[in-house]
Design an enzyme around this catalytic site. Structure first.
Site, mmCIF file in Angstrom:
data_model
loop_
_atom_site.group_PDB
_atom_site.id
_atom_site.type_symbol
_atom_site.label_atom_id
_atom_site.label_comp_id
_atom_site.label_asym_id
_atom_site.label_seq_id
_atom_site.Cartn_x
_atom_site.Cartn_y
_atom_site.Cartn_z
ATOM 1 N N GLY A 192 0.818 -1.207 0.000
ATOM 2 C CA GLY A 192 0.000 0.000 0.000
ATOM 3 C C GLY A 192 0.849 1.252 0.000
ATOM 4 O O GLY A 192 0.601 2.205 -0.761
ATOM 5 N N GLY B 175 6.228 -6.795 3.284
ATOM 6 C CA GLY B 175 6.023 -8.226 3.071
ATOM 7 C C GLY B 175 6.616 -8.744 1.771
ATOM 8 O O GLY B 175 6.870 -9.951 1.641
ATOM 9 N N GLY C 45 6.203 -15.470 -0.599
ATOM 10 C CA GLY C 45 6.426 -16.486 -1.616
ATOM 11 C C GLY C 45 6.120 -16.013 -3.020
ATOM 12 O O GLY C 45 6.167 -16.807 -3.964
ATOM 13 N N MET D 153 3.499 -15.367 -4.595
ATOM 14 C CA MET D 153 2.281 -15.824 -5.295
ATOM 15 C C MET D 153 1.376 -14.623 -5.545
ATOM 16 O O MET D 153 0.906 -13.973 -4.611
ATOM 17 C CB MET D 153 1.544 -16.876 -4.471
ATOM 18 C CG MET D 153 2.306 -18.194 -4.389
ATOM 19 S SD MET D 153 1.411 -19.427 -3.439
ATOM 20 C CE MET D 153 0.158 -19.932 -4.599
ATOM 21 N N VAL E 182 6.955 5.131 13.424
ATOM 22 C CA VAL E 182 5.966 6.150 13.799
ATOM 23 C C VAL E 182 5.240 5.701 15.060
ATOM 24 O O VAL E 182 4.777 4.556 15.148
ATOM 25 C CB VAL E 182 4.963 6.375 12.649
ATOM 26 C CG1 VAL E 182 3.805 7.261 13.107
ATOM 27 C CG2 VAL E 182 5.671 7.002 11.451
ATOM 28 N N GLU F 192 -2.690 -23.783 -1.418
ATOM 29 C CA GLU F 192 -1.470 -23.610 -2.201
ATOM 30 C C GLU F 192 -0.591 -24.834 -1.987
ATOM 31 O O GLU F 192 -0.451 -25.302 -0.848
ATOM 32 C CB GLU F 192 -0.842 -22.290 -1.735
ATOM 33 C CG GLU F 192 0.604 -22.253 -1.515
ATOM 34 C CD GLU F 192 1.059 -20.966 -0.776
ATOM 35 O OE1 GLU F 192 0.261 -20.034 -0.531
ATOM 36 O OE2 GLU F 192 2.231 -20.930 -0.418
ATOM 37 N N HIS G 202 -1.093 -13.970 6.456
ATOM 38 C CA HIS G 202 -1.957 -13.061 5.695
ATOM 39 C C HIS G 202 -2.881 -12.218 6.583
ATOM 40 O O HIS G 202 -4.101 -12.304 6.468
ATOM 41 C CB HIS G 202 -2.842 -13.867 4.735
ATOM 42 C CG HIS G 202 -2.109 -14.670 3.712
ATOM 43 N ND1 HIS G 202 -2.682 -15.714 3.018
ATOM 44 C CD2 HIS G 202 -0.840 -14.572 3.247
ATOM 45 C CE1 HIS G 202 -1.805 -16.223 2.167
ATOM 46 N NE2 HIS G 202 -0.668 -15.557 2.300
ATOM 47 N N GLY H 15 -3.321 -3.407 3.724
ATOM 48 C CA GLY H 15 -4.157 -4.579 3.910
ATOM 49 C C GLY H 15 -5.190 -4.435 5.011
ATOM 50 O O GLY H 15 -6.128 -5.252 5.088
ATOM 51 N N ASN I 13 -4.178 -15.633 -1.985
ATOM 52 C CA ASN I 13 -3.090 -14.853 -1.381
ATOM 53 C C ASN I 13 -3.347 -13.368 -1.645
ATOM 54 O O ASN I 13 -3.783 -13.001 -2.734
ATOM 55 C CB ASN I 13 -1.761 -15.291 -1.981
ATOM 56 C CG ASN I 13 -1.635 -16.799 -2.029
ATOM 57 O OD1 ASN I 13 -2.428 -17.462 -2.688
ATOM 58 N ND2 ASN I 13 -0.686 -17.344 -1.337
ATOM 59 N N PHE J 46 -1.610 -10.109 -1.759
ATOM 60 C CA PHE J 46 -0.945 -8.837 -2.070
ATOM 61 C C PHE J 46 -1.376 -8.198 -3.386
ATOM 62 O O PHE J 46 -1.279 -6.984 -3.531
ATOM 63 C CB PHE J 46 0.576 -8.908 -1.920
ATOM 64 C CG PHE J 46 1.364 -9.666 -2.960
ATOM 65 C CD1 PHE J 46 1.395 -9.289 -4.287
ATOM 66 C CD2 PHE J 46 2.160 -10.747 -2.566
ATOM 67 C CE1 PHE J 46 2.166 -9.962 -5.218
ATOM 68 C CE2 PHE J 46 2.939 -11.434 -3.491
ATOM 69 C CZ PHE J 46 2.932 -11.042 -4.825
HETATM 70 P P1 FAE Z 1 3.225 -4.799 4.608
HETATM 71 O O1 FAE Z 1 3.747 -5.338 3.331
HETATM 72 O O2 FAE Z 1 3.245 -5.662 5.809
HETATM 73 O O3 FAE Z 1 4.056 -3.468 4.912
HETATM 74 C C1 FAE Z 1 3.922 -2.721 6.100
HETATM 75 C C2 FAE Z 1 5.262 -2.084 6.435
HETATM 76 O O4 FAE Z 1 5.076 -1.121 7.463
HETATM 77 C C3 FAE Z 1 6.305 -3.065 6.952
HETATM 78 O O5 FAE Z 1 7.494 -2.917 6.202
HETATM 79 C C4 FAE Z 1 6.485 -2.667 8.416
HETATM 80 O O6 FAE Z 1 7.798 -2.894 8.893
HETATM 81 C C5 FAE Z 1 6.134 -1.202 8.392
HETATM 82 N N1 FAE Z 1 5.653 -0.675 9.678
HETATM 83 C C6 FAE Z 1 4.761 -1.248 10.522
HETATM 84 N N2 FAE Z 1 4.524 -0.424 11.578
HETATM 85 C C7 FAE Z 1 5.262 0.691 11.370
HETATM 86 C C8 FAE Z 1 5.431 1.898 12.114
HETATM 87 N N3 FAE Z 1 4.752 2.129 13.249
HETATM 88 N N4 FAE Z 1 6.294 2.815 11.637
HETATM 89 C C9 FAE Z 1 6.977 2.599 10.476
HETATM 90 N N5 FAE Z 1 6.847 1.470 9.740
HETATM 91 C C10 FAE Z 1 5.995 0.539 10.181
HETATM 92 O O7 FAE Z 1 1.747 -4.274 4.448
HETATM 93 N N6 FAE Z 1 0.925 -12.700 0.018
HETATM 94 C C11 FAE Z 1 0.681 -13.055 -1.260
HETATM 95 O O8 FAE Z 1 -0.181 -12.449 -1.913
HETATM 96 N N7 FAE Z 1 1.384 -14.082 -1.853
HETATM 97 C C12 FAE Z 1 2.326 -14.792 -1.174
HETATM 98 O O9 FAE Z 1 2.953 -15.688 -1.745
HETATM 99 C C13 FAE Z 1 2.580 -14.449 0.191
HETATM 100 N N8 FAE Z 1 3.474 -15.151 0.928
HETATM 101 C C14 FAE Z 1 3.775 -14.727 2.206
HETATM 102 C C15 FAE Z 1 4.780 -15.380 2.920
HETATM 103 C C16 FAE Z 1 5.154 -14.907 4.185
HETATM 104 C C17 FAE Z 1 6.220 -15.623 4.966
HETATM 105 C C18 FAE Z 1 4.523 -13.743 4.719
HETATM 106 C C19 FAE Z 1 4.916 -13.196 6.060
HETATM 107 C C20 FAE Z 1 3.535 -13.104 4.007
HETATM 108 C C21 FAE Z 1 3.139 -13.575 2.758
HETATM 109 N N9 FAE Z 1 2.156 -12.935 2.011
HETATM 110 C C22 FAE Z 1 1.871 -13.342 0.736
HETATM 111 C C23 FAE Z 1 1.391 -11.797 2.574
HETATM 112 C C24 FAE Z 1 1.825 -10.439 2.003
HETATM 113 O O10 FAE Z 1 3.226 -10.296 2.051
HETATM 114 C C25 FAE Z 1 1.114 -9.329 2.808
HETATM 115 O O11 FAE Z 1 -0.283 -9.520 2.638
HETATM 116 C C26 FAE Z 1 1.481 -7.939 2.340
HETATM 117 O O12 FAE Z 1 2.868 -7.701 2.460
HETATM 118 C C27 FAE Z 1 0.711 -6.876 3.120
HETATM 119 O O13 FAE Z 1 0.918 -5.631 2.473
HETATM 120 P P2 FAE Z 1 0.684 -4.268 3.236
HETATM 121 O O14 FAE Z 1 0.985 -3.162 2.287
HETATM 122 O O15 FAE Z 1 -0.646 -4.293 3.887
#
Ligand code: FAE
Length: 544
Positions: free
Chosen positions: A63, A156, A161, A163, A291, A400, A485, A513, A523, A525
């Site tokens: 996002g 993330g 992975g 996907m 933050v 998956e 997720h 998210g 999945n 993202f």
């Molecule tokens: P996200 O990507 O989590 O980004 C949020 C960021 O904000 C992070 O970098 C944090 O460190 C940062 N943050 C949090 N709090 C603060 C704060 N107070 N101040 C400053 N920074 C902060 O959010 N999804 C798929 O669609 N396909 C896959 O294959 C898949 N595999 C996955 C495998 C693993 C092991 C994991 C953990 C997740 C997987 N996901 C997968 C889920 C996907 O990565 C996740 O839904 C997204 O990354 C969420 O995106 P957001 O933008 O919501």
């Protein structure tokens, strides 16, 4: 056959190939990720105390990256604040990221012992002590559930992975009921797939390569039980993977790299949206900055309090900056925790009663099956899944077919099921502990297990096989204590308006998210990215 293929791209927009060439990707991608370099000018240093910025983005995941790129392209200067590290510098082994088989100090966020999703193997616990460090994977523990999240510039996308699944259109109304599906499937899903660099596996190669034998066994077993096998697109560059298999380039997917980062081959946000954002010259990023508060400033804009931390997690400075607009993109858990705290502690008391609600774990549940000796799954397994079993409509589960890249033959089939569970949790502020609580119970996963069993009980009966009981403990079949997720907590059209604006606070937006009410049927993202594309376009045209 109705595979999860990529929706067609928007007419008149840059092609995926054009986009990736523009960001210096294609075959140089792996080498780029080694250095973290791109054609972009170097970002300015970390944000200074007292700074004033037009737009501040909290978090650098999907996002946040979409918001930063589109705002910058619209001429707005953006500062991104990220609590994790930049992940652009190799360690003493010459690699930026640690291997999944050998977790080290880089692997976990501020833990002294690993907390591996697969905690056991053949009766042996796998976890081990590691030095406390601001590592890449956060295993954040709440009562009843451990929520895995990426930490660092790219969120993330660093650990996942890859996907990249666009949900079936027939299921979209249940995912985001207030959003126009035509717009999403004609414009924003294609835009997200292009921006993310999504690609599909060459099916002839899939049918022959040793590294997807595990997936072919999964396909065979699914089809013999009458289930639909679906191919799933990915952001890992499958051409790079082919070259790995040929021994022509350094290995990543074929060397068991995934949940602690990929040194090569994966188009994480560092290579796609963030590279483009930095190339505008309008986006700067402060890693290791967290933050802690956002509150309105008399006369307009917002005061944002930020803690700078070192790699032990200790606060080294507290900075107060001013922003005209603030985008909450800290991920479902990060944004939900911040918002319930800001509402309860009086920083943003006007946030509505939906704040913190509608949280779900995408119905995640894992399991393994023990195959017969005549069904080996292969000692070489690509760490990037590219297939699944779809029993959503009949049984509420999409599974998956996941790798178990141990490097030895295990005769195991491993799955991450996404299930249609109705359960939702809620974040609330606990004044006594000064922390946000999540009310979740492991027992709530029983519906998910029942849905996953609609697939695996049938396959086991047909194949004469059994569940593995050694992967999540001793004599424990289901990985029901964790999720990859997290979704929801600031649900679209409830905690926010229908475009992520926080009611009563002009200039505050949620764009990650946390907007999605707990489940995406696949999945998540691509849906997070597409929704962010939709919302930021509206915000830029109407609010700026
Ligand atoms: P996200 O990507 O989590 O980004 C949020 C960021 O904000 C992070 O970098 C944090 O460190 C940062 N943050 C949090 N709090 C603060 C704060 N107070 N101040 C400053 N920074 C902060 O959010 N999804 C798929 O669609 N396909 C896959 O294959 C898949 N595999 C996955 C495998 C693993 C092991 C994991 C953990 C997740 C997987 N996901 C997968 C889920 C996907 O990565 C996740 O839904 C997204 O990354 C969420 O995106 P957001 O933008 O919501």
């Amino acid at each position: 056959m109705s595979d999860f293929t990529m929706p067609k791209r928007e007419p008149g927009r840059v092609s995926r190939r054009g986009f990736l060439v523009g960001t210096g990707s294609i075959l140089g991608l792996g080498l780029m990720s080694r250095t973290g370099a791109s054609a972009a000018p170097a970002a300015a240093g970390p944000i200074g105390d007292g700074a004033r910025v037009p737009a501040l983005v909290i978090g650098t995941g999907y996002g946040g990256s979409v918001a930063a790129l589109r705002l910058a392209q619209a001429g707005v200067d953006v500062h991104m604040v990220e609590m994790g590290m930049a992940w652009d510098t190799p360690g003493s082994d010459g690699k930026i990221f640690a291997n999944t088989r050998t977790p080290d100090y880089r692997s976990y966020w501020l833990r002294t012992r690993t907390k591996q999703p697969l905690s056991n193997f053949l009766g042996y616990p796998l976890d081990k002590d590691v030095p406390r460090y601001t590592g890449i994977l956060d295993a954040e523990e709440f009562p009843g559930i451990t929520v895995y999240q990426g930490r660092g510039v790219g969120g993330g996308s660093l650990v996942n992975g890859g996907m990249a699944v666009t949900p079936k259109r027939s299921r979209f109304a249940a995912i985001l009921p207030s959003v126009n599906a035509d717009e999403m499937y004609n414009v924003y899903y294609p835009r997200a797939n292009t921006g993310l660099g999504v690609n599909e596996i060459d099916r002839t190669w899939f049918d022959t390569t040793a590294c997807y034998q595990f997936a072919r066994v999964g396909r065979k077993h699914a089809q013999r039980s009458g289930f639909e096998f679906v191919y799933v697109p990915n952001v890992y560059d499958f051409n790079y993977m082919k070259q790995e298999a040929a021994g022509a380039v350094p290995k990543s997917a074929l060397e068991a790299e995934v949940i602690y980062g990929n040194n090569y081959g994966k188009r994480s946000l560092q290579q796609t949206y963030l590279a483009q954002a930095k190339a505008t010259g309008r986006v700067s990023i402060s890693p290791l900055h967290k933050v802690t508060s956002v509150s309105p400033l008399s006369g307009g804009g917002y005061t944002v309090v930020i803690e700078q931390i070192d790699t032990t997690g200790a606060t080294t400075a507290t900075k107060t900056v001013t922003a005209d607009r603030v985008f909450f993109a800290a991920g479902s858990v990060g944004t939900s925790k911040l918002l319930v705290k800001l509402k309860a502690t009086g920083a943003l008391p006007g946030l509505n009663g939906e704040t913190g609600k509608g949280w779900g774990e995408n119905g995640n549940v894992m399991c393994g099956r023990a195959n017969h000796m005549w069904d080996p799954t292969g000692s070489l397994q690509s760490s990037m899944p590219t297939g699944g079993i779809d029993n959503w409509d009949a049984g509420g589960a999409f599974a998956e077919i996941a790798p178990l890249p141990t490097g030895i033959e295990t005769y195991a089939s491993f799955y991450l099921a996404i299930t249609n569970t109705p359960r939702r949790g809620e974040f609330s502020w606990n004044a006594a502990t000064g922390q946000a609580d999540l009310n979740w119970q492991t027992a709530w996963k029983q519906t998910s297990i029942d849905m996953a069993k609609t697939i695996f009980d049938k396959i086991n009966a047909k194949e004469g096989t059994i569940y593995r009981t050694d992967l999540f403990g001793t004599y424990k079949i289901w990985g029901d204590h964790l999720t990859y997720h997290p979704l929801g907590g600031a649900v679209l059209n409830k905690a926010t308006d229908n475009y992520g604006r926080l009611p009563g606070y002009p200039g505050l937006y949620v764009i990650d998210g946390s907007l999605i009410p707990g489940n995406t049927s696949v999945n998540p993202f691509v849906t997070i990215t597409a929704l962010a594309e939709r919302n930021i376009e509206k915000i830029i045209t109407t609010d700026l």
